[in-house]
Write a protein that holds these residues in place. Structure first.
Motif, short mmCIF file in Angstrom:
data_model
loop_
_atom_site.label_atom_id
_atom_site.label_comp_id
_atom_site.label_asym_id
_atom_site.label_seq_id
_atom_site.Cartn_x
_atom_site.Cartn_y
_atom_site.Cartn_z
N GLY A 40 0.82 -1.22 0.00
CA GLY A 40 0.00 0.00 0.00
C GLY A 40 0.85 1.25 0.00
O GLY A 40 0.57 2.21 -0.73
N VAL A 41 1.90 1.26 0.82
CA VAL A 41 2.80 2.42 0.83
C VAL A 41 3.49 2.56 -0.53
O VAL A 41 3.61 3.67 -1.07
CB VAL A 41 3.85 2.29 1.97
CG1 VAL A 41 4.91 3.38 1.86
CG2 VAL A 41 3.16 2.37 3.33
N GLY A 42 3.90 1.44 -1.10
CA GLY A 42 4.53 1.48 -2.43
C GLY A 42 3.57 2.03 -3.49
O GLY A 42 3.95 2.86 -4.32
N LEU A 43 2.32 1.56 -3.47
CA LEU A 43 1.32 2.05 -4.42
C LEU A 43 1.04 3.53 -4.24
O LEU A 43 0.88 4.27 -5.21
CB LEU A 43 0.02 1.25 -4.27
CG LEU A 43 -1.13 1.62 -5.20
CD1 LEU A 43 -0.72 1.42 -6.67
CD2 LEU A 43 -2.36 0.79 -4.88
N ALA A 44 1.02 3.98 -2.99
CA ALA A 44 0.77 5.40 -2.72
C ALA A 44 1.89 6.29 -3.28
O ALA A 44 1.67 7.47 -3.55
CB ALA A 44 0.62 5.64 -1.22
N CYS A 45 3.07 5.72 -3.47
CA CYS A 45 4.21 6.49 -3.97
C CYS A 45 4.27 6.54 -5.50
O CYS A 45 5.07 7.29 -6.06
CB CYS A 45 5.51 5.92 -3.43
SG CYS A 45 5.66 6.07 -1.64
#
Length: 198
Positions: A29-34
């Motif tokens: 999720g953090v990766g997708l948000a970036c």
């Protein structure tokens, strides 16, 4: 890094398998948000490497600090609670990082200092320097004490959730529209954190 450090660094700190499974949506999720829509992922490889080294060092600090604090608390002849262990670790860290600062920053230090003083003035510079250092130290001392109580993996999961929540709150406060990937990634990471806490 904290999950790997907990498993492979003695004494091993094994969490239930489901807890490790919940790390996938949190990190994903953090990766997708970036990811920027239409641009993909723009990564400065050098910055990524330094950030990874910092994350590994933080994970090891949490792992070793937690076990050292627990073993020293058991010995009543020593006055080494979490705050004192953190202070000693900071002093050691200071002496370990000075060579890197001298090598990397010394050539431009005078120039940057003069530019900062010219732009902001001496008193605001000193005030901000001292206050940011003090607040950073206090925040990290509380985080260290928290990690000593709950463990490095749980602390890392909550720290990741904190970053996602800061992104969302900043977007609301500063009235900046969030891209679809940021919304989806934040929701996935927050959902993964909630599932981990169960």
């Amino acid at each position: 890094f904290a999950a790997l450090g907990g498993v492979f660094t003695p004494p091993a700190d094994m969490k239930p398998f489901l807890a490790y499974l919940m790390l996938i949506p949190i990190v994903g999720g953090v990766g997708l948000a970036c990811v920027k829509e239409g641009k993909g992922v723009e990564i400065n490889v050098e910055a990524f490497m330094y950030a990874s080294m910092a994350n590994m060092a933080a994970a090891l600090k949490g792992k070793f600090g937690s076990s050292v604090t627990k073993s020293l608390k058991a010995d009543s002849s020593k006055n080494m609670d979490a705050a004192n262990v953190y202070a000693v670790m900071n002093i050691i860290s200071f002496f370990c990082t000075v060579p890197f600062v001298v090598i990397n920053e010394l050539p431009t230090l005078q120039q940057e200092y003069e530019a900062t003083i010219e732009k902001h003035g001496f008193e605001p510079f000193i005030y901000n320097l001292l206050m940011s250092g003090f607040c950073f130290y206090i925040y990290n001392e509380f985080a260290f004490a928290f990690t000593a109580q709950v463990g490095a993996v749980t602390s890392s999961v909550l720290n990741t959730a904190k970053r996602v929540i800061i992104i969302v709150v900043s977007s609301v406060v500063f009235a900046e529209p969030m891209e679809r990937n940021t919304v989806m990634g934040s929701a996935i990471a927050i959902g993964g954190t909630f599932a981990y806490s169960l």
